[in-house]
Design a protein around this motif. Sequence first.
Motif, PDB file in Angstrom:
ATOM      1  N   SER A 240      42.818 -28.879 -32.982  1.00 26.03           N
ATOM      2  CA  SER A 240      43.495 -30.169 -31.796  1.00 26.03           C
ATOM      3  C   SER A 240      44.530 -30.008 -30.791  1.00 26.03           C
ATOM      4  O   SER A 240      45.609 -29.926 -31.008  1.00 26.03           O
ATOM      5  N   ALA A 241      43.430 -30.493 -29.453  1.00 22.67           N
ATOM      6  CA  ALA A 241      44.142 -30.362 -28.575  1.00 22.67           C
ATOM      7  C   ALA A 241      45.101 -30.985 -28.389  1.00 22.67           C
ATOM      8  O   ALA A 241      46.149 -30.110 -27.718  1.00 22.67           O
ATOM      9  N   ALA A 242      44.832 -32.154 -28.862  1.00 19.87           N
ATOM     10  CA  ALA A 242      46.145 -33.156 -28.920  1.00 19.87           C
ATOM     11  C   ALA A 242      47.308 -32.308 -29.702  1.00 19.87           C
ATOM     12  O   ALA A 242      48.323 -32.431 -28.917  1.00 19.87           O
ATOM     13  N   ALA A 243      47.353 -32.381 -30.921  1.00 16.26           N
ATOM     14  CA  ALA A 243      48.308 -30.994 -31.662  1.00 16.26           C
ATOM     15  C   ALA A 243      49.403 -29.937 -31.078  1.00 16.26           C
ATOM     16  O   ALA A 243      50.325 -29.978 -30.356  1.00 16.26           O
ATOM     17  N   ARG A 244      47.869 -29.030 -30.343  1.00 20.00           N
ATOM     18  CA  ARG A 244      48.500 -28.068 -29.569  1.00 20.00           C
ATOM     19  C   ARG A 244      49.574 -28.274 -27.935  1.00 20.00           C
ATOM     20  O   ARG A 244      50.971 -27.792 -28.601  1.00 20.00           O
ATOM     21  N   ARG A 245      49.175 -29.726 -26.984  1.00 19.96           N
ATOM     22  CA  ARG A 245      50.197 -29.985 -26.200  1.00 19.96           C
ATOM     23  C   ARG A 245      50.910 -30.912 -26.832  1.00 19.96           C
ATOM     24  O   ARG A 245      51.795 -30.298 -26.205  1.00 19.96           O
ATOM     25  N   ALA A 246      51.159 -31.242 -27.624  1.00 21.80           N
ATOM     26  CA  ALA A 246      52.489 -31.654 -28.079  1.00 21.80           C
ATOM     27  C   ALA A 246      53.318 -30.744 -28.821  1.00 21.80           C
ATOM     28  O   ALA A 246      54.866 -30.891 -29.038  1.00 21.80           O
ATOM     29  N   VAL A 247      53.011 -29.986 -29.701  1.00 22.82           N
ATOM     30  CA  VAL A 247      53.818 -28.628 -30.412  1.00 22.82           C
ATOM     31  C   VAL A 247      54.645 -28.348 -29.253  1.00 22.82           C
ATOM     32  O   VAL A 247      55.647 -27.286 -28.953  1.00 22.82           O
ATOM     33  N   LEU A 248      53.284 -27.858 -28.313  1.00 22.29           N
ATOM     34  CA  LEU A 248      53.967 -26.480 -26.984  1.00 22.29           C
ATOM     35  C   LEU A 248      54.835 -27.268 -26.245  1.00 22.29           C
ATOM     36  O   LEU A 248      56.010 -27.088 -25.727  1.00 22.29           O
ATOM     37  N   THR A 249      54.714 -28.859 -25.868  1.00 20.54           N
ATOM     38  CA  THR A 249      55.942 -29.451 -25.304  1.00 20.54           C
ATOM     39  C   THR A 249      57.501 -29.402 -25.980  1.00 20.54           C
ATOM     40  O   THR A 249      58.473 -29.443 -25.440  1.00 20.54           O
ATOM     41  N   ILE A 250      57.319 -29.725 -27.086  1.00 20.52           N
ATOM     42  CA  ILE A 250      58.577 -29.499 -28.147  1.00 20.52           C
ATOM     43  C   ILE A 250      59.334 -28.661 -28.519  1.00 20.52           C
ATOM     44  O   ILE A 250      60.941 -27.802 -28.023  1.00 20.52           O
ATOM     45  N   THR A 410      55.243 -29.242 -17.909  1.00 19.63           N
ATOM     46  CA  THR A 410      55.317 -29.775 -17.106  1.00 19.63           C
ATOM     47  C   THR A 410      53.963 -29.896 -16.579  1.00 19.63           C
ATOM     48  O   THR A 410      52.821 -31.302 -16.507  1.00 19.63           O
ATOM     49  N   ALA A 411      53.451 -28.946 -16.103  1.00 21.26           N
ATOM     50  CA  ALA A 411      51.878 -28.899 -15.463  1.00 21.26           C
ATOM     51  C   ALA A 411      50.845 -28.766 -17.392  1.00 21.26           C
ATOM     52  O   ALA A 411      49.931 -29.621 -16.801  1.00 21.26           O
ATOM     53  N   VAL A 412      51.317 -28.889 -17.812  1.00 23.60           N
ATOM     54  CA  VAL A 412      50.504 -29.008 -19.242  1.00 23.60           C
ATOM     55  C   VAL A 412      50.910 -30.806 -19.708  1.00 23.60           C
ATOM     56  O   VAL A 412      48.999 -31.253 -20.193  1.00 23.60           O
ATOM     57  N   GLN A 413      51.548 -31.442 -19.498  1.00 24.28           N
ATOM     58  CA  GLN A 413      51.007 -32.983 -19.236  1.00 24.28           C
ATOM     59  C   GLN A 413      50.269 -33.164 -18.642  1.00 24.28           C
ATOM     60  O   GLN A 413      50.449 -34.555 -18.343  1.00 24.28           O
ATOM     61  N   LEU A 414      50.342 -33.068 -17.467  1.00 26.48           N
ATOM     62  CA  LEU A 414      50.484 -33.293 -16.149  1.00 26.48           C
ATOM     63  C   LEU A 414      48.168 -33.491 -16.173  1.00 26.48           C
ATOM     64  O   LEU A 414      47.912 -34.081 -15.718  1.00 26.48           O
ATOM     65  N   ARG A 415      47.752 -32.364 -16.728  1.00 17.48           N
ATOM     66  CA  ARG A 415      46.249 -32.698 -17.609  1.00 17.48           C
ATOM     67  C   ARG A 415      45.997 -33.380 -18.080  1.00 17.48           C
ATOM     68  O   ARG A 415      46.689 -34.244 -18.599  1.00 17.48           O
ATOM     69  N   PRO A 416      44.249 -33.704 -17.579  1.00 14.51           N
ATOM     70  CA  PRO A 416      43.982 -34.462 -18.979  1.00 14.51           C
ATOM     71  C   PRO A 416      44.169 -35.083 -20.352  1.00 14.51           C
ATOM     72  O   PRO A 416      44.311 -33.448 -20.658  1.00 14.51           O
ATOM     73  N   ALA A 417      44.259 -36.601 -20.485  1.00 12.12           N
ATOM     74  CA  ALA A 417      44.782 -36.298 -22.349  1.00 12.12           C
ATOM     75  C   ALA A 417      43.553 -35.551 -23.369  1.00 12.12           C
ATOM     76  O   ALA A 417      42.112 -36.293 -23.141  1.00 12.12           O
ATOM     77  N   PRO A 418      43.756 -34.631 -23.975  1.00 10.12           N
ATOM     78  CA  PRO A 418      42.900 -34.543 -25.038  1.00 10.12           C
ATOM     79  C   PRO A 418      42.606 -35.977 -26.254  1.00 10.12           C
ATOM     80  O   PRO A 418      43.736 -36.903 -26.331  1.00 10.12           O
ATOM     81  N   SER A 419      41.397 -35.824 -26.514  1.00 12.45           N
ATOM     82  CA  SER A 419      40.919 -36.704 -27.901  1.00 12.45           C
ATOM     83  C   SER A 419      41.812 -36.551 -29.098  1.00 12.45           C
ATOM     84  O   SER A 419      42.715 -35.643 -29.200  1.00 12.45           O
ATOM     85  N   GLY A 420      42.498 -37.204 -29.714  1.00 13.46           N
ATOM     86  CA  GLY A 420      43.305 -37.690 -31.098  1.00 13.46           C
ATOM     87  C   GLY A 420      43.107 -38.962 -31.917  1.00 13.46           C
ATOM     88  O   GLY A 420      41.871 -39.510 -31.218  1.00 13.46           O
ATOM     89  N   PRO A 421      43.917 -38.730 -32.891  1.00 17.04           N
ATOM     90  CA  PRO A 421      43.351 -40.241 -33.964  1.00 17.04           C
ATOM     91  C   PRO A 421      43.598 -42.125 -32.830  1.00 17.04           C
ATOM     92  O   PRO A 421      42.987 -42.326 -33.535  1.00 17.04           O
ATOM     93  N   ALA A 422      45.045 -40.912 -32.148  1.00 16.31           N
ATOM     94  CA  ALA A 422      45.415 -42.273 -32.184  1.00 16.31           C
ATOM     95  C   ALA A 422      46.157 -42.622 -30.322  1.00 16.31           C
ATOM     96  O   ALA A 422      46.433 -40.693 -29.881  1.00 16.31           O
ATOM     97  N   ALA A 423      45.588 -42.782 -29.384  1.00 13.34           N
ATOM     98  CA  ALA A 423      46.281 -42.820 -27.784  1.00 13.34           C
ATOM     99  C   ALA A 423      47.251 -42.535 -27.566  1.00 13.34           C
ATOM    100  O   ALA A 423      48.082 -43.317 -28.018  1.00 13.34           O
ATOM    101  N   PRO A 424      48.198 -41.278 -27.485  1.00  9.91           N
ATOM    102  CA  PRO A 424      49.192 -40.999 -26.771  1.00  9.91           C
ATOM    103  C   PRO A 424      49.684 -42.191 -26.071  1.00  9.91           C
ATOM    104  O   PRO A 424      51.060 -42.019 -25.782  1.00  9.91           O
TER     105      PRO A 424
END
Length: 424
Positions: A240-250, A410-424
């Motif tokens: 999950s790309a969405a999971a990777r971005r969320a985990v990297l952020t925190i 910041t750079a990671v969050q500014l990239r287009p959102a990856p797909s996931g089961p629920a919109a962030p």
Amino acid sequence: MRGGSTEHVAARAVDHGRLQGRVVRVLAAGQVLGGLGTGAALGLGALLVADVSGSPAWSGMAATMGTLGAALLSVPLATLALRRGRRVSLTTGALVAVLGSLTVVAAAVADLLVLLLAGILLLGAATTLNLQARFAATDLAAPGRRARDLSLVVWATTVGAVVGPNLYEPGEALAGVLGLPPLAGGFVVAAVAQALGAVVYVAGLRPDPLLVAAADEAARVPAGGAPTPRAGGLRVLRGSAAARRAVLTIALSHAVMVALMSMTPVHLTGHGATLTAVGLTISLHVAGMYALSPLFGGLADRWGRRRVVLVGQALLLASLVLVLVGSESHTAVVVALVLLGLGWSAATVAGSALVVTAVEPPQRPALQGVADALMSLAGAVGGALAGPVLAWVGFSGLAAVLVALVAVTTAVQLRPAPSGPAAP
């Protein structure tokens, strides 16, 4: 998870709204007690390590071992939650934290650095407990209230965590009464508070919210249908790309906070600050971490999680810049630590909500365990490197190094959102 447990919960008629309200209240009460314990020990660990080792260069090992312990315990406690529910997992974490606090006290008495670091490692369970409690608040939460309910549990830590650092001098007095080294008193407070927290979880989390949520999920599977398969946390993260971005952020946001916060007591005492002044500074920092978390949770549900994460990065950057230009001013350091806490709060609340929505419900507990482990591991690395960096380039130089981590998030969050089961 044991099938019998799920079937037992499913057989009950559960008022989910009422149960969710009680779960949040129980988790909040546990967080108040846990925050009191960790707040009393926060900052004292670095001072105690420096005292026992005889060198401030070792002081960062307190944050390192605490966060490493949290990292090592995150996946086992998440696995325990998946199999036995939140009640067993959170209670176990609290009892391990009690053992860690008592081990620190014994190490202070014996003046043994290795035993001290082992005790702080076990005390990392308190951090794991804190992190898993916020996810427990989302097990039965309505989709539009996940970040808010999560943030309410985070906020509850404020009471204990803000009061805790101001128990430094009362802790010294308690240590004197008990015949212990002065810095050990705060860890006695931590042990008692975590033990009371364990009682709260045992008594209050019935029925267990995670078991109820699992029973609900199983009931929604149509006859003959296959439920969403469970997988290990690392496998879920890889898929999950969405999971990777969320985990990297925190993880990166936590590393920034731990590195700067853990060196603040050493920096201030090195410039003549008293324990009372250090305790007040840490209290204000902790207030920033938790006091406004419901605001950030509400904004995350209303504005979107990514926007609130970016607000958090802006606050972290402001903190680091203030240290860069004003590290010799106690007032400037206090303001910077408040901003550091606020930035961590916004990034962690919104980032944790992103973790919850990144994957399907059956996969969430495993992902949450890995997210907490990587978050704590990032903090451990930050704490380990902070001491040598402080000794090499000073407090302002440490802040300059940490700016790079904020830039990456910041750079990671500014990239287009990856797909996931629920919109962030």
